[in-house]
Write an enzyme that holds these catalytic residues in place. Structure first.
Site, PDB file in Angstrom:
ATOM      1  N   LYS A   1      36.530  -8.215  33.835  1.00 53.41           N
ATOM      2  CA  LYS A   1      35.134  -8.068  34.278  1.00 53.41           C
ATOM      3  C   LYS A   1      35.101  -6.974  35.338  1.00 53.41           C
ATOM      4  O   LYS A   1      35.233  -7.236  36.541  1.00 53.41           O
ATOM      5  CB  LYS A   1      34.623  -9.407  34.813  1.00 53.41           C
ATOM      6  CG  LYS A   1      33.102  -9.518  34.895  1.00 53.41           C
ATOM      7  CD  LYS A   1      32.704 -10.946  35.260  1.00 53.41           C
ATOM      8  CE  LYS A   1      31.200 -11.108  35.379  1.00 53.41           C
ATOM      9  NZ  LYS A   1      30.529 -11.099  34.056  1.00 53.41           N
ATOM     10  N   VAL A   2      34.945  -5.744  34.887  1.00 53.16           N
ATOM     11  CA  VAL A   2      35.039  -4.557  35.730  1.00 53.16           C
ATOM     12  C   VAL A   2      33.645  -3.978  35.947  1.00 53.16           C
ATOM     13  O   VAL A   2      32.845  -3.865  35.010  1.00 53.16           O
ATOM     14  CB  VAL A   2      35.956  -3.502  35.073  1.00 53.16           C
ATOM     15  CG1 VAL A   2      36.042  -2.244  35.925  1.00 53.16           C
ATOM     16  CG2 VAL A   2      37.340  -4.086  34.826  1.00 53.16           C
TER      17      VAL A   2
END
Length: 235
Positions: A153-154
């Protein structure tokens, strides 16, 4: 909308007012989206305020940081305690927590050697409200697993989500549905996808999606209730 003059956040090792928190305009995260984060719900229950799947969310944030080379010198157990304190200091029960790990100044396109963490919270209702939503199949495709670690989850990944959601809403729809690079259903801009047919639940297989924690919870519930689930490529 998200904070006022009394809002308290956890920032770089201390609790401070959100209006007093400082960030460096040269941070790598600001310039390149090089950061990892989580979106976590909290709820008022008969047993007090509870954070939904806190352990799993912080473990994923730790995985995300490792996946893209961001140092993560934090103890998840301590971050969970801090998250409850953020909720308490803001008198929040049904709330939304946003922990984010960011990187200090570095313009050389190399991995970070240190990081900092912020945990904020605010009241937030259902993302798409209470009504049924009209979906538009987006012209934008889900980011390629050949180019990114799609399971992480960037922050930078979400430009893709913004483009898809904006396109849908500019066209009169409520939300977008993204396909993967091969043209199969992937997910929404900020949610996994399921459909039910003949008492069987279908969902896209892993590989091109962010395998959400809510998604995993749905699979757990289906197993407990003996509901058949099929993970497959969906046209």
């Amino acid at each position: 909308m998200y904070y006022n003059e009394d809002t308290i956040i956890y920032h770089n090792g201390e609790f401070v007012k959100a209006i007093d928190a400082k960030a460096d305009v040269y941070d790598t995260s600001l310039h390149y989206g090089y950061a990892v984060f989580e979106g976590i719900r909290s709820y008022s229950t008969i047993n007090g305020v509870k954070i939904f799947k806190a352990k799993e969310h912080f473990e994923r944030m730790q995985f995300s940081a490792k996946a893209v080379g961001i140092p993560y010198p934090y103890k998840n157990e301590e971050l969970i305690v801090i998250s409850y304190e953020v909720l308490k200091r803001n008198n929040l029960e049904d709330g939304y927590l946003r922990p984010i790990v960011t990187c200090p100044p570095n313009m050389s396109l190399t991995g970070a050697t240190s990081s900092q963490i912020t945990i904020a919270a605010w009241p937030w209702g259902k993302l798409l409200g209470e009504k049924l939503v009209r979906l538009k199949t987006s012209s934008y495709r889900r980011i390629s697993p050949l180019s990114f670690v799609v399971e992480a989850k960037v922050s930078g990944h979400y430009v893709n989500s913004i483009l898809a959601s904006k396109e849908a809403r500019d066209s009169g729809y409520d939300e977008a549905l993204l396909l993967d690079i091969n043209g199969f259903v992937a997910e929404g801009p900020g949610a996994n996808f399921f459909y039910e047919k003949d008492n069987v639940l279908f969902t896209p297989q892993c590989g091109s999606i962010l395998p959400g924690i809510t998604r995993a919870t749905v699979l757990e519930i289906c197993k407990a209730l003996d509901i058949e689930v099929v993970e497959k490529q969906i046209t």
